[in-house]
Design an enzyme around this catalytic site. Structure first.
Site, mmCIF file in Angstrom:
data_model
loop_
_atom_site.group_PDB
_atom_site.id
_atom_site.type_symbol
_atom_site.label_atom_id
_atom_site.label_comp_id
_atom_site.label_asym_id
_atom_site.label_seq_id
_atom_site.Cartn_x
_atom_site.Cartn_y
_atom_site.Cartn_z
ATOM 1 N N GLY A 10 -33.075 11.347 -0.959
ATOM 2 C CA GLY A 10 -33.158 10.235 -0.007
ATOM 3 C C GLY A 10 -32.607 8.981 -0.651
ATOM 4 O O GLY A 10 -31.749 9.046 -1.529
ATOM 5 N N SER B 46 -32.395 11.822 -7.222
ATOM 6 C CA SER B 46 -30.983 11.607 -6.932
ATOM 7 C C SER B 46 -30.829 11.447 -5.420
ATOM 8 O O SER B 46 -31.801 11.537 -4.677
ATOM 9 C CB SER B 46 -30.162 12.793 -7.412
ATOM 10 O OG SER B 46 -30.408 13.893 -6.563
ATOM 11 N N LYS B 47 -29.573 11.262 -5.011
ATOM 12 C CA LYS B 47 -29.269 11.059 -3.586
ATOM 13 C C LYS B 47 -29.904 12.124 -2.703
ATOM 14 O O LYS B 47 -30.299 11.856 -1.584
ATOM 15 C CB LYS B 47 -27.755 11.081 -3.387
ATOM 16 C CG LYS B 47 -27.140 9.708 -3.449
ATOM 17 C CD LYS B 47 -25.678 9.775 -3.082
ATOM 18 C CE LYS B 47 -24.854 9.806 -4.335
ATOM 19 N NZ LYS B 47 -23.448 9.999 -4.209
ATOM 20 N N ARG B 48 -29.957 13.349 -3.248
ATOM 21 C CA ARG B 48 -30.538 14.454 -2.475
ATOM 22 C C ARG B 48 -31.946 14.130 -1.989
ATOM 23 O O ARG B 48 -32.422 14.652 -0.998
ATOM 24 C CB ARG B 48 -30.647 15.705 -3.358
ATOM 25 C CG ARG B 48 -29.453 16.568 -3.398
ATOM 26 C CD ARG B 48 -29.695 17.791 -4.247
ATOM 27 N NE ARG B 48 -30.293 17.496 -5.553
ATOM 28 C CZ ARG B 48 -31.489 17.891 -5.941
ATOM 29 N NH1 ARG B 48 -32.252 18.592 -5.135
ATOM 30 N NH2 ARG B 48 -31.938 17.607 -7.145
#
Ligand code: GLU
Length: 488
Positions: A259, A255-257
């Protein structure tokens, strides 16, 4: 007997960017089609009206094309089974909805969303699987008319057969079984008349003659509903292949976490499309050999679903960077220069006109920088040292080098050699140190390091011969003067 031609599809919902996982699904479909001599179709599943957008569709198509993934039929290409957006196919779906209603395999449900949610809430509280309990399953024609007269809206639900074992034969996951009793009658048409994904996908895959459905694992749980619809409509069931999740390095869903998760974030950082393709294919598929670098056309030869793993793939950015670096170094210098210039312009290091006028010089910079590049945007940091007449010392180590007693004399000699040289070129860069060594007796690190630091401010980095050649006479003299006046 002639063998059936394989046909696969990628069916993104235009609700955002092209995700790395989506790109991998598209790639696997593309490669499967190529490998089997089949066809690849791309269509847009825009049944989620609130989240779908034209911009998203455009970005997805742009990024697929950027990756070099081409399709034989579908959106932007055309073909015999269009239109290729779900919401433009609503008329086509109607016939099948009517068929299900007439055969009693689907029914109108007048329960409000609040009622259904309350029911689900109750089921959750009891630890049960939330599902529709069939309140409107057996409404009489009169009741239906009455509800309609009251102005109540309805959805259409599929009547899930009881006590049936639904078996998914999955090319990646093997046999997966679901009990129909756990499914609950599900909505196929919303109250505003819009079809629901699970229904549209079945009709589309059937009408578009899809033989194999390769998609993300997260759709495995939709598959029993879809199989029930195939059966109810009398359609042949395609082969399924659900490809495993992509995890971040901490083994949770990417996920966005973790990168960058969108293809365009990689393209805008200066990853090459062929590197992304090469990296993506290894997220789940493995070749028979130890080899790791493959062109798209090699992959078209090699790819098979048999070597797609059931285990989740881990997104390893270091590996992507390594692969990208390999491609950057193997590519034509001209292409890497073309692709690097926008970064230099964006960073304000050169203008577009200068990039044209000083093309040879810019190519030299790119050539000197690319052994150190993992992605093209890094050229900004690496190339910075070639601009300007002053020198900024990178760190304490660099400052230390200039403190040695012999530095002033050495730099003065070097400056003279630069001024006297007929031409400052590779030859000069290669011979000047031997000459200074002979003249001054200074050698090795004591000779190279102060000159390197005086010219670049750095103890490590681009090769010294490249620095000398790229800076040229004027810049070197200006910098040595600057260092002599300010830093030693
Ligand atoms: N539209 C779905 C998605 O974007 C794909 C569904 C499918 O491949 O069946 O996830």
């Amino acid at each position: 007997m002639t063998q059936k031609v394989e046909k696969v599809r990628f069916a993104p919902s235009p609700t955002g960017y092209l995700h790395i996982g989506g790109a991998r699904t598209a790639l696997f479909n593309y490669l499967y089609a190529k490998h089997t001599g089949g066809k690849f179709l791309v269509r847009i599943e825009d049944t989620d009206l609130a989240r779908s957008s034209k911009e998203s569709e455009e970005v997805i198509i742009r990024d697929l094309r950027w990756l070099g993934i081409q399709w034989d039929e579908g959106i932007g290409v055309g073909g015999d089974h269009g239109p290729y957006r779900s919401m433009e196919r609503v008329d086509l779906y109607q016939k099948f909805i009517d068929q299900l209603l007439i055969e009693g395999k689907a029914y109108h449900c007048f329960c409000t969303e609040e009622e259904s949610e309350a029911q689900r809430e109750q089921q959750r509280a009891l630890g049960e699987m939330p599902r529709y309990m069939g309140k409107c399953r057996c409404l009489s024609q009169e009741q239906i008319e009455e509800y309609k007269n009251q102005g109540r809206t309805s959805v259409i639900r599929f009547r899930v057969p009881e006590d049936q074992m639904i078996v998914v034969q999955d090319k990646v996951r093997g046999t997966v079984e679901f009990e129909s009793n756990g499914v609950g009658d599900f909505i196929i048409v919303k109250s505003d008349g819009a079809p629901v994904y699970n229904f549209a996908v079945v009709v589309d895959d059937h009408l578009m003659e899809i033989t194999t459905v390769i998609r993300a694992e997260e759709h495995l749980s939709n598959t029993p509903r879809q199989i029930l619809l195939y059966e109810a409509l009398g359609f042949a069931i395609p082969i399924f292949a659900h490809v495993s999740l992509i995890l971040g390095e901490d083994r949770t869903k990417m996920s966005k976490r973790h990168g960058s998760t969108h293809v365009d974030q990689y393209s805008s950082k200066g990853y090459l499309p062929e590197a992304i393709v090469n990296f993506l294919v290894l997220l789940g598929w493995s070749p028979e050999t130890e080899e790791e670098i493959f062109t798209l056309s090699q992959l078209e030869q090699l790819f098979s679903l048999d070597r797609v793993s059931k285990n989740p793939a881990v997104f390893d950015i270091k590996k992507l960077n390594w692969i990208n670096g390999q491609y950057i170094r193997a590519a034509e210098l001209e292409r890497i220069t073309d692709l690097s210039i926008p970064f230099l312009v964006d960073a304000g290091l050169i203008t577009e006109e200068e990039a044209v006028q000083k093309r040879v010089w810019v190519e030299k910079i790119v050539s000197a920088a690319r052994p150190r590049m993992e992605y093209l945007r890094q050229i900004i940091d690496i190339a910075k040292l070639f601009f300007g007449d002053t020198v900024e010392l990178e760190d304490e180590e660099a400052a230390e080098v200039l403190k040695a007693e012999h530095v002033r004399g050495l730099l003065t000699v070097f400056r003279d050699k630069v001024s006297e040289a007929e031409e400052v070129n590779t030859e000069f860069a290669g011979s000047v140190f031997k000459i200074i060594q002979k003249q001054t007796g200074i050698k090795g690190k004591n000779l190279f390091m102060p000159i390197r630091v005086a010219l670049s401010g750095q103890c490590h980095g681009v090769e010294l011969v490249d620095i000398i050649e790229i800076l040229g006479r004027e810049k070197m003299n200006a910098r040595i003067d600057y260092v002599l006046n300010n830093l030693v």
